[in-house]
Design an enzyme around this catalytic site. Structure first.
Site, PDB file in Angstrom:
ATOM      1  N   TYR A  78       0.820  -1.212   0.000  1.00  0.00           N
ATOM      2  CA  TYR A  78       0.000   0.000   0.000  1.00  0.00           C
ATOM      3  C   TYR A  78       0.855   1.264   0.000  1.00  0.00           C
ATOM      4  CZ  TYR A  78      -4.223  -2.704   1.162  1.00  0.00           C
ATOM      5  OH  TYR A  78      -5.290  -3.571   1.152  1.00  0.00           O
ATOM      6  N   SER A 264     -13.913  -4.545   1.005  1.00  0.00           N
ATOM      7  CA  SER A 264     -14.732  -3.834   0.019  1.00  0.00           C
ATOM      8  C   SER A 264     -16.228  -4.111   0.199  1.00  0.00           C
ATOM      9  CB  SER A 264     -14.296  -4.192  -1.405  1.00  0.00           C
ATOM     10  OG  SER A 264     -14.779  -3.239  -2.331  1.00  0.00           O
ATOM     11  N   LEU A 266     -18.589  -2.117   0.526  1.00  0.00           N
ATOM     12  CA  LEU A 266     -19.386  -1.140  -0.234  1.00  0.00           C
ATOM     13  C   LEU A 266     -19.054  -1.189  -1.721  1.00  0.00           C
ATOM     14  CD1 LEU A 266     -19.344   1.923   2.216  1.00  0.00           C
ATOM     15  CD2 LEU A 266     -21.204   0.299   1.789  1.00  0.00           C
ATOM     16  N   GLY A 269     -17.197   1.623  -3.160  1.00  0.00           N
ATOM     17  CA  GLY A 269     -17.949   2.873  -3.069  1.00  0.00           C
ATOM     18  C   GLY A 269     -19.217   2.885  -3.897  1.00  0.00           C
ATOM     19  N   LEU A 271     -21.866   1.100  -3.705  1.00  0.00           N
ATOM     20  CA  LEU A 271     -23.086   0.939  -2.927  1.00  0.00           C
ATOM     21  C   LEU A 271     -23.426   2.161  -2.070  1.00  0.00           C
ATOM     22  CD1 LEU A 271     -22.743  -2.806  -1.884  1.00  0.00           C
ATOM     23  CD2 LEU A 271     -24.330  -1.826  -3.535  1.00  0.00           C
ATOM     24  N   THR A 272     -22.568   3.168  -2.061  1.00  0.00           N
ATOM     25  CA  THR A 272     -22.904   4.404  -1.354  1.00  0.00           C
ATOM     26  C   THR A 272     -23.883   5.255  -2.154  1.00  0.00           C
ATOM     27  OG1 THR A 272     -21.108   5.709  -2.360  1.00  0.00           O
ATOM     28  CG2 THR A 272     -20.586   4.461  -0.353  1.00  0.00           C
ATOM     29  N   GLY A 273     -23.974   5.011  -3.457  1.00  0.00           N
ATOM     30  CA  GLY A 273     -24.843   5.795  -4.320  1.00  0.00           C
ATOM     31  C   GLY A 273     -24.181   7.002  -4.939  1.00  0.00           C
ATOM     32  N   LYS A 274     -22.918   7.256  -4.566  1.00  0.00           N
ATOM     33  CA  LYS A 274     -22.288   8.490  -5.045  1.00  0.00           C
ATOM     34  C   LYS A 274     -21.891   8.450  -6.516  1.00  0.00           C
ATOM     35  CE  LYS A 274     -17.693   7.231  -3.226  1.00  0.00           C
ATOM     36  NZ  LYS A 274     -16.643   7.641  -2.262  1.00  0.00           N
TER      37      LYS A 274
END
Length: 286
Positions: A78, A264, A266, A269, A271-274
């Site tokens: 990372y 993961s 979400l 990301g 599934l956050t809707g963003k």
């Protein structure tokens, strides 16, 4: 109920009464280990690249002090995106925060990089594998960056042998490696870093039901360290590989008793809707 200043004395089933969580933060024992961790683990893979060190410290403070998180997951390679000039910066960000915390209150997980051309710069430019010598070298380098003398949970980021990874679904027998490092040698490497006090427990990641069973079987047959967890991708958009592959049966407390860690959750990301409106994406989104 535990406070954020008493994480080191947690027991399975304890609850941290966070005012931000309806039922508080719950804690669970990892497999057959003595590690007791929050049900939510804080991922770190963007720190030092998409996020600054200051961002990392602020996120860690919030997670630990406001929500009762006691579990951090980093990795040798990372941050993401993977670039040689940034490699290790996530660990450095954690080290800056860790200096001001009681180390015993933090369950720190890391991952040793598996083979692949895209990570060949790791460990001095040689193609990384999971040899006994690689494990020792990886751990020593990680400890220096993290500014600590032990890692609570060391995981294999992905198997040394061939398995379909990161979007590839179908198993191709033609890609099986003739030079794969034996599970016995990998476990002997883990035994060395555990006996030296540098690692407390071990786990797997991006692993298959076959792989989990073989690591448990060989460890028990040879009296070597036993894995206590497996970290695989899992979300509402990525359920099949876990739910219908046999992995649930393998990791069950009644069988291998290996805790499942979902990364993961979400779906990156999604599934956050963003990301629903492609014409109005968040400014600093992925």
């Amino acid at each position: 109920s535990p406070s954020s200043s008493s994480f080191s004395s947690l027991s399975d089933g304890d609850v941290y009464p966070s005012k931000f969580l309806t039922d508080g933060m719950k804690y669970r024992q990892l497999g057959e280990s003595d590690l007791v961790v929050s049900e939510i683990c804080l991922g770190t893979m963007t720190w030092g690249s998409q996020n600054t060190h200051q961002d990392a410290c602020e996120q860690l403070d919030m997670a630990f002090d406001e929500f009762g998180v006691n579990f951090i997951d980093t990795a040798e390679m990372y941050p993401i995106p993977i670039r040689p000039e940034h490699q290790g910066e996530t660990d450095v960000a954690i080290s800056r925060w860790l200096k001001h915390r009681n180390r015993d209150d933090v369950v720190l997980a890391s991952k040793i990089t598996g083979p692949g051309e895209f990570v060949k710069f790791i460990r001095g430019g040689k193609s990384p594998r999971i040899r006994k010598s690689d494990i020792v070298e990886s751990v020593d380098n990680s400890l220096k960056r993290l500014g600590t003398d032990y890692i609570d949970l060391l995981q294999i980021h992905w198997p040394d042998r061939y398995v379909p990874l990161f979007g590839s679904k179908l198993y191709d027998v033609n890609q099986e490696r003739k030079d794969e490092i034996s599970i016995e040698e990998q476990l002997l490497g883990f035994e060395e870093v555990i006996k030296s006090g540098k690692v407390r427990h071990i786990g797997l990641s991006n692993e298959t039901p076959y792989g989990v069973m073989k690591f448990v079987e060989i460890a028990e047959e040879m009296g070597l360290p036993r894995v206590c967890s497996v970290q695989n991708g899992y979300s509402l958009l990525n359920r099949h590989e876990t739910e219908q592959s046999g992995l649930v049966e393998v990791v069950s407390k009644n069988n291998a008793n290996v805790s499942f860690l979902a990364y993961s959750p979400l779906a990156g990301g999604a599934l956050t809707g963003k990301y629903l409106n492609p014409d109005d994406l968040p400014e600093k989104s992925r």
